[in-house]
Structure formats: structure tokens, C-alpha cells
Design a protein around this motif. Sequence first.
Motif, PDB file in Angstrom:
ATOM      1  N   ASP A  82       0.537  -1.168  -0.333  1.00 16.81           N
ATOM      2  CA  ASP A  82      -0.021  -0.073  -0.665  1.00 16.81           C
ATOM      3  C   ASP A  82       0.334   1.581  -0.498  1.00 16.81           C
ATOM      4  O   ASP A  82      -0.385   2.171  -0.100  1.00 16.81           O
ATOM      5  N   VAL A  83       1.771   1.107  -0.079  1.00 16.73           N
ATOM      6  CA  VAL A  83       2.901   2.126  -0.194  1.00 16.73           C
ATOM      7  C   VAL A  83       3.799   2.316  -1.703  1.00 16.73           C
ATOM      8  O   VAL A  83       4.193   1.738  -2.151  1.00 16.73           O
ATOM      9  N   THR A  84       3.943   3.670  -1.815  1.00 15.83           N
ATOM     10  CA  THR A  84       4.768   4.146  -3.233  1.00 15.83           C
ATOM     11  C   THR A  84       5.705   5.434  -3.048  1.00 15.83           C
ATOM     12  O   THR A  84       5.539   5.884  -1.679  1.00 15.83           O
ATOM     13  N   LEU A  85       6.761   5.015  -3.372  1.00 12.00           N
ATOM     14  CA  LEU A  85       7.570   6.286  -2.906  1.00 12.00           C
ATOM     15  C   LEU A  85       7.826   7.285  -4.374  1.00 12.00           C
ATOM     16  O   LEU A  85       7.458   6.378  -5.886  1.00 12.00           O
ATOM     17  N   GLY A  86       8.471   8.565  -3.999  1.00  8.39           N
ATOM     18  CA  GLY A  86       8.608   9.333  -5.209  1.00  8.39           C
ATOM     19  C   GLY A  86       9.883   8.905  -5.709  1.00  8.39           C
ATOM     20  O   GLY A  86      10.896   8.279  -5.673  1.00  8.39           O
ATOM     21  N   THR A  87      10.883  10.396  -6.700  1.00  8.38           N
ATOM     22  CA  THR A  87      12.224  10.304  -6.838  1.00  8.38           C
ATOM     23  C   THR A  87      12.509  11.011  -6.046  1.00  8.38           C
ATOM     24  O   THR A  87      12.338  11.863  -5.152  1.00  8.38           O
ATOM     25  N   PRO A  88      13.453  10.069  -5.579  1.00  8.36           N
ATOM     26  CA  PRO A  88      14.176  10.777  -4.051  1.00  8.36           C
ATOM     27  C   PRO A  88      15.727  11.805  -4.983  1.00  8.36           C
ATOM     28  O   PRO A  88      15.628  11.941  -5.893  1.00  8.36           O
ATOM     29  N   ALA A  89      16.209  12.830  -4.596  1.00  5.84           N
ATOM     30  CA  ALA A  89      16.732  13.691  -4.297  1.00  5.84           C
ATOM     31  C   ALA A  89      17.277  14.133  -3.923  1.00  5.84           C
ATOM     32  O   ALA A  89      16.678  13.701  -2.523  1.00  5.84           O
ATOM     33  N   VAL A  90      18.549  15.022  -3.694  1.00  2.26           N
ATOM     34  CA  VAL A  90      19.868  14.640  -2.394  1.00  2.26           C
ATOM     35  C   VAL A  90      19.713  16.806  -2.605  1.00  2.26           C
ATOM     36  O   VAL A  90      19.793  17.191  -3.586  1.00  2.26           O
ATOM     37  N   GLY A  91      19.061  17.288  -1.754  1.00  2.00           N
ATOM     38  CA  GLY A  91      19.299  18.815  -1.381  1.00  2.00           C
ATOM     39  C   GLY A  91      20.675  19.430  -1.096  1.00  2.00           C
ATOM     40  O   GLY A  91      21.415  18.789  -1.304  1.00  2.00           O
ATOM     41  N   ASN A  92      20.605  21.169  -1.129  1.00  2.28           N
ATOM     42  CA  ASN A  92      21.612  21.470  -0.994  1.00  2.28           C
ATOM     43  C   ASN A  92      22.270  21.074   0.660  1.00  2.28           C
ATOM     44  O   ASN A  92      23.436  21.408   0.686  1.00  2.28           O
ATOM     45  N   ASP A  93      21.664  20.545   1.297  1.00  2.00           N
ATOM     46  CA  ASP A  93      22.438  19.864   2.891  1.00  2.00           C
ATOM     47  C   ASP A  93      22.993  18.746   2.426  1.00  2.00           C
ATOM     48  O   ASP A  93      23.577  17.959   3.677  1.00  2.00           O
ATOM     49  N   GLY A  94      22.551  17.200   1.588  1.00  2.00           N
ATOM     50  CA  GLY A  94      23.749  17.254   0.924  1.00  2.00           C
ATOM     51  C   GLY A  94      23.153  15.541   1.310  1.00  2.00           C
ATOM     52  O   GLY A  94      23.381  14.457   1.181  1.00  2.00           O
ATOM     53  N   LYS A  95      21.696  15.815   1.906  1.00  2.00           N
ATOM     54  CA  LYS A  95      20.730  14.773   2.651  1.00  2.00           C
ATOM     55  C   LYS A  95      19.770  14.096   1.702  1.00  2.00           C
ATOM     56  O   LYS A  95      19.822  15.345   0.915  1.00  2.00           O
ATOM     57  N   ALA A  96      19.469  13.412   1.237  1.00  2.00           N
ATOM     58  CA  ALA A  96      18.091  12.556   0.235  1.00  2.00           C
ATOM     59  C   ALA A  96      17.067  12.568   0.893  1.00  2.00           C
ATOM     60  O   ALA A  96      17.026  12.233   2.503  1.00  2.00           O
ATOM     61  N   THR A 153      25.548  10.774  -0.900  1.00  2.00           N
ATOM     62  CA  THR A 153      26.084  11.259  -2.516  1.00  2.00           C
ATOM     63  C   THR A 153      26.113  10.907  -4.127  1.00  2.00           C
ATOM     64  O   THR A 153      25.918   9.212  -3.135  1.00  2.00           O
ATOM     65  N   GLY A 154      26.006  10.703  -5.029  1.00  2.00           N
ATOM     66  CA  GLY A 154      25.986   9.524  -6.041  1.00  2.00           C
ATOM     67  C   GLY A 154      24.350   9.462  -6.820  1.00  2.00           C
ATOM     68  O   GLY A 154      23.405  10.446  -6.385  1.00  2.00           O
ATOM     69  N   ASP A 155      24.233   8.373  -7.056  1.00  2.13           N
ATOM     70  CA  ASP A 155      22.605   8.201  -7.698  1.00  2.13           C
ATOM     71  C   ASP A 155      22.630   7.655  -6.846  1.00  2.13           C
ATOM     72  O   ASP A 155      22.298   6.073  -6.010  1.00  2.13           O
ATOM     73  N   VAL A 156      21.256   7.907  -5.875  1.00  3.44           N
ATOM     74  CA  VAL A 156      20.756   7.401  -4.523  1.00  3.44           C
ATOM     75  C   VAL A 156      19.440   6.582  -5.117  1.00  3.44           C
ATOM     76  O   VAL A 156      18.169   7.687  -6.480  1.00  3.44           O
TER      77      VAL A 156
END
Length: 166
Positions: A82-96, A153-156
Motif C-alpha cells: 500500500d506504500v509507494t515512493l516518489g523520486t529521491p532527490a539530494v538537497g543542498n544539505d547533502g541529505k536525500a 552522494t551519487g545516484d541515490v
Amino acid sequence: MTGRWTRGAAGVVLAGVVAVAAAGCSDSNSGNTSGAASKAASAASSAASSLASKGSDALASASAEARQKLNGVKNGVKAKDDVTLGTPAVGNDGKATVKVSAKNTASSAKSFAVQVNFTDKNGSLLDVTVVTLKDVAAGSTGDATAQSNRKLTGDVHTVVNAALRY
């Protein structure tokens, strides 16, 4: 399983070893240059092991915390489908970050605890977190944002490792 930052740091340490070893190689016979290079290599190996250990410790801690949060859910029903995830993104703070959506198929309002694994392109675990979606109305979908505990970093990529409806 350590993150890319640990491998990158180990690479920097290794580059330092190569530089020290190269500096130790000369045409003069003044002292024990191979001993100095050996000591530098040993120190660099120790530093790289320490960095890898710290990365492993952080990941182990995040994994243990996620398990503890899921184990603390009372009367939970598996709800991974019942759970779906969007597309991950890494922010300016380096956290995904990644959007988490949970559809409540129950006949009353329910909450969800969702474990999200952050991985690299090869599926190696980089970080783990648990996000809670509170009081999702019957037949509705609730949204939340999961954020990594540390800089990635990288392709998360992200994967729903476990989800409980309660």
C-alpha cells in the motif's frame, strides 16, 4: 556496506600514501625510505579502516533505530503493497529525501510506519530511516517525506523495506 563518502575518503588517504611513497623514492641512499613509505602506508590503512568503521557504525545505528521503531508498533499489519515512493532527490544539505505515499485500505483511519532504505545504483545500503504517516482517513492516501540521516552522494535510490499499518 559503507557509503560512497567512505570510499572517497579512503581514496584521498590512498592518494596521500602514494605521494608519500613517491617522495620516499629517491636516487640518494640517505636513510630508510622504504621504511618511511611502509609506515605511511600502515598509517593510511589504519585511517581508511577507521573511516570505514565510522561509516559502518552510522549505518548500523540507523538500521537498529529503524528496527526499534518498527518493533514498537502495536497491532501492526503488513502494508508494504500500500506504500509507494516518489523520486529521491539530494538537497543542498547533502541529505536525500523522497515522498512516501500510503493508501489506507482499512475501514477506519489508520497510521503507517514505513522503513525506507536509501541505496546506491547497485543496491548497496547507504542509509535507513522510518517515517510515520499519522491518521490517514479510510480509503485515502497520506503523504510524508522520508529524509536520510546523513549526507549521501551519487545516484541515490530508495526502496520500501517494510511498512506497517496500525
